[in-house]
Design a protein around this motif. Structure first.
Motif, short mmCIF file in Angstrom:
data_model
loop_
_atom_site.label_atom_id
_atom_site.label_comp_id
_atom_site.label_asym_id
_atom_site.label_seq_id
_atom_site.Cartn_x
_atom_site.Cartn_y
_atom_site.Cartn_z
N HIS A 5 0.82 -1.20 0.00
CA HIS A 5 0.00 0.00 0.00
C HIS A 5 0.86 1.26 0.00
O HIS A 5 0.60 2.21 -0.74
CB HIS A 5 -0.95 0.03 1.21
CG HIS A 5 -1.67 1.32 1.33
ND1 HIS A 5 -1.20 2.39 2.07
CD2 HIS A 5 -2.82 1.76 0.76
CE1 HIS A 5 -2.03 3.40 1.96
NE2 HIS A 5 -3.02 3.05 1.17
N THR A 6 1.90 1.26 0.83
CA THR A 6 2.76 2.43 0.95
C THR A 6 3.41 2.76 -0.39
O THR A 6 3.48 3.93 -0.80
CB THR A 6 3.86 2.16 2.00
OG1 THR A 6 3.24 1.53 3.14
CG2 THR A 6 4.55 3.44 2.42
N ASP A 7 3.87 1.71 -1.11
CA ASP A 7 4.51 1.92 -2.41
C ASP A 7 3.54 2.48 -3.44
O ASP A 7 3.83 3.45 -4.14
CB ASP A 7 5.08 0.59 -2.94
CG ASP A 7 6.32 0.17 -2.17
OD1 ASP A 7 6.89 1.03 -1.46
OD2 ASP A 7 6.72 -0.99 -2.27
N LEU A 8 2.35 1.86 -3.53
CA LEU A 8 1.38 2.27 -4.55
C LEU A 8 0.87 3.68 -4.29
O LEU A 8 0.78 4.51 -5.18
CB LEU A 8 0.21 1.28 -4.59
CG LEU A 8 0.53 -0.11 -5.15
CD1 LEU A 8 -0.63 -1.07 -4.88
CD2 LEU A 8 0.80 -0.04 -6.65
N ARG A 9 0.54 3.94 -3.04
CA ARG A 9 0.02 5.26 -2.68
C ARG A 9 1.09 6.33 -2.88
O ARG A 9 0.81 7.43 -3.36
CB ARG A 9 -0.45 5.23 -1.22
CG ARG A 9 -0.88 6.57 -0.69
CD ARG A 9 -2.37 6.66 -0.60
NE ARG A 9 -2.78 8.00 -0.28
CZ ARG A 9 -3.96 8.30 0.22
NH1 ARG A 9 -4.84 7.36 0.44
NH2 ARG A 9 -4.30 9.54 0.46
N GLY A 10 2.33 5.98 -2.49
CA GLY A 10 3.44 6.93 -2.62
C GLY A 10 3.65 7.35 -4.07
O GLY A 10 4.02 8.49 -4.35
N LEU A 11 3.37 6.43 -5.00
CA LEU A 11 3.55 6.73 -6.42
C LEU A 11 2.63 7.83 -6.91
O LEU A 11 3.01 8.65 -7.73
CB LEU A 11 3.20 5.48 -7.23
CG LEU A 11 4.30 4.47 -7.49
CD1 LEU A 11 3.70 3.29 -8.24
CD2 LEU A 11 5.39 5.13 -8.30
N VAL A 12 1.40 7.80 -6.47
CA VAL A 12 0.40 8.71 -7.04
C VAL A 12 -0.01 9.85 -6.12
O VAL A 12 -0.64 10.80 -6.57
CB VAL A 12 -0.90 7.94 -7.45
CG1 VAL A 12 -0.58 6.89 -8.49
CG2 VAL A 12 -1.58 7.32 -6.25
#
Lengths: 401, 74
Positions: free
Chosen positions: A95-102
Motif C-alpha cells: 500500500h505504501t509503495d502504490l500510494r506513494g507513487l500517485v
C-alpha cells in the motif's frame, strides 16, 4: 430493542440513516449474524478502526480467498488478479509503495490546477441542461464531470467512456456488495476482465508515448522494478473505476440533499463563499460510501467488545457522520458547519487518495448549479437507490428547473 | 531556536500518515492516530514542506519563525 440484521431491506437501502441511528442506540458494536461480522456505528469507534491499520487489514481479496473453495475461486480468478493489486485492498508495504507513487498527483494544490478545466466542463454540461429545462441528475450531470477529469489525469482523455461505464457497473456489483444479486461475482469477472484487457492495451500504447501523467508514473515504477505490469494495469482499472463512480454519487446525493433543503440551496446561491464548508457538509450528510470493511489481524477491543483475529468489521461511515455525540443536530444540513472532520472519505492510511479531486469537482459543480438555477422540483418522487451494502447510489433522479 | 513553526491542525488531520512517512524525524502519530510535530528542526526545510504538501487534507502549516512567512500552504 433489537434491530434487524438485514442490511439489504428496502427501508434500509432507502433510508440508511434511520437504520444506523437505531443500531447505534441499541448496540453500537454489533455482531450481525446474517452478514457474518461486526457493525461499528459510533464516530469514536469508527475512527479508531480506520486509523489502526496494524490491527485491521484492508486485504479483502486475501480474506475472501481463504473463504472460498478452489471450485468457487477458479471462475472468478480475474477479480483476484486485478483487485489484489489495488491500493484500497493492499496493506503496507505494498500500500505504501502504490500510494506513494500517485499521492503527489492528488494533493489539493496539484488538483487545483484542474479547476478551470472542471469549471469549463460544468458550464458546458449546465448549458445543455439550461436549454432543456430539466435533467436526469445522474446521467446528465453527475457522471459527466468526474469521468472527463480522471481520464485526463491518467493521460488518456479519449478512452471509450461508455464501455468504461458499462464495465465499471458490472465490477461495482462485487465492489459495492450487491448482496441481492447471486451472480454478482460472475458479472464482476466479466466487467473486470474487459476493463483490464482494455487498459492493458492502453498501457502498452502509453509506454511508447510516455507523458507526466498517472499511467506513465506507474510505468516508471515498473521500469524501476517496484511494481509489475499487472500492478500497473490493475491500478489503471482502479483509477478509471474509482475516479468516477463515487464522485458521481456525491454529486447526485448532494443535489437531492439541497433540493430537500431549499433554504440551504438558496443560502449557497446567495453566498457562494461558503462552498468549501458546504461540500464537507454534503459529504457528511449523505456521502457516496455508506460503509467500508476491515479484517482484524489480531484480537482487538473496540467499544467494549472484543473483535477476534480473522473476523470482519463493517465500518459505518454514514453512521459515524450522523453520530449525535460528534455532531450537534446531526440530521440537519448546515452548509456552514465547521469544524467537520467527517469520515466520508474514510480516515487513516486508506483515506481516499482522490478526495481532493472529488472535493474540487463537487465545489465547482454545486457553485455553478446553485448560481445558475433556483431550487428545481423533483419530477418523480419514486426515485430509488441501487441496493448495495457499501454504496449510496441513486439509480436516477429527474428534476425540472 | 527552531527555524520553522509547524502546526498539524487536529480539526483537519485524518491520520493518513503521509507526513510521518515522508519526514519521520519531524512528525509522529499521537495516541489518537493524528499527526504531531516532534522536532520542527528534524529535517531539511524542503523535505518538511514536501511532507506538508502531500497531506490530503492540507492539515499542516509551515511558517518561517524569523520572517513570519507562511511557507505552506502559503
Amino acid at each position: 430493542m433489537t434491530v434487524s440484521d438485514n442490511l439489504m431491506a428496502p427501508d434500509v437501502i432507502h433510508d440508511p440513516h434511520s437504520y444506523y441511528h437505531a443500531l447505534r442506540d441499541a448496540d453500537p458494536v454489533h455482531w450481525n449474524d446474517r452478514w457474518g461480522g461486526w457493525v461499528v456505528t459510533r464516530y469514536e469507534d469508527v475512527i479508531k478502526v480506520l486509523r489502526n491499520a496494524e490491527a485491521f487489514s484492508a486485504d479483502r481479496m486475501g480474506f475472501l480467498e481463504r473463504e472460498l473453495t478452489d471450485e468457487e475461486r477458479e471462475p472468478i480468478t480475474p477479480i483476484f488478479e486485478v483487485l489484489s493489486s489495488w491500493m484500497v485492498f493492499a496493506d503496507p508495504p505494498l500500500h505504501t509503495d502504490l500510494r506513494g507513487l500517485v499521492n503527489r498527483q492528488f494533493t489539493p494544490k496539484a488538483i487545483d490546477g484542474y479547476r478551470p478545466q472542471v469549471r469549463a466542463i460544468v458550464d458546458d454540461v449546465l448549458d445543455g441542461i439550461e436549454a432543456k429545462g430539466e435533467m436526469e441528475v445522474v446521467r446528465d450531470l453527475a457522471y459527466q464531470i468526474p469521468m472527463t477529469v480522471i481520464l485526463d489525469l491518467m493521460g488518456v482523455p479519449d478512452l471509450n467512456r461508455i464501455k468504461i461505464k458499462q464495465w465499471s457497473e458490472e465490477l461495482g456489483l462485487f465492489f459495492f456488495i450487491r448482496a441481492d444479486e447471486p451472480r454478482r461475482r460472475h458479472f464482476a469477472t466479466r466487467g473486470v476482465s474487459a476493463l483490464a484487457g482494455y487498459m492493458e492495451r492502453v498501457v502498452e500504447e502509453k509506454a511508447k508515448n510516455p507523458d507526466d501523467k498517472l499511467i506513465s508514473l506507474f510505468l516508471g515504477a515498473e521500469a524501476a522494478g517496484k511494481i509489475t505490469r499487472q500492478d500497473v494495469v490493475a491500478n489503471c482499472v482502479l483509477l478509471a473505476f474509482g475516479g468516477h463512480e463515487t464522485t458521481m454519487n456525491l454529486i447526485a446525493n448532494g443535489t437531492l440533499a439541497l433540493i430537500r433543503n431549499p433554504d440551504q440551496w438558496l443560502r449557497l446561491k446567495k453566498d457562494p463563499s461558503m462552498i468549501r464548508t458546504a461540500i464537507e457538509e454534503l459529504l457528511r450528510y449523505d456521502g457516496s460510501v455508506k460503509t467500508t470493511v476491515r479484517w482484524a489481524r489480531q484480537d482487538v477491543e473496540v467499544g467494549g467488545e472484543t473483535i477476534k483475529a480473522g473476523q470482519r468489521v463493517l465500518i459505518g461511515l454514514s453512521a459515524a457522520n450522523r453520530d449525535p455525540s460528534q455532531y450537534a443536530d446531526p440530521d440537519s444540513l448546515d452548509l456552514t458547519r465547521d469544524p467537520n472532520l467527517h469520515v466520508a472519505f474514510g480516515q487513516g492510511i486508506h483515506v481516499c487518495v482522490g478526495a481532493p479531486l472529488a472535493r474540487m469537482e463537487a465545489q465547482e459543480a454545486f457553485a455553478a448549479l446553485t448560481e445558475r438555477f433556483d431550487v428545481p422540483e423533483i419530477v418523480s418522487e419514486d426515485y430509488e437507490y441501487w441496493p448495495t451494502i457499501i454504496g449510496r447510489s441513486l439509480q436516477s433522479l429527474r428534476v425540472r428547473f | 531556536m527552531a527555524e520553522l513553526e509547524i502546526v498539524a491542525d487536529h480539526n483537519r488531520c485524518v491520520g493518513s500518515t503521509m507526513c510521518v512517512q515522508l519526514a519521520p524525524t519531524v512528525f509522529a502519530l499521537d495516541d489518537a492516530g493524528q499527526s504531531t510535530v516532534t522536532d520542527p528542526g528534524g529535517a531539511a526545510r524542503d523535505e518538511i514542506i514536501d511532507a506538508a504538501s502531500q497531506c490530503p487534507m492540507e492539515a499542516i502549516t509551515v511558517v518561517d519563525a524569523r520572517s513570519g512567512e507562511e511557507l505552506f500552504p502559503g
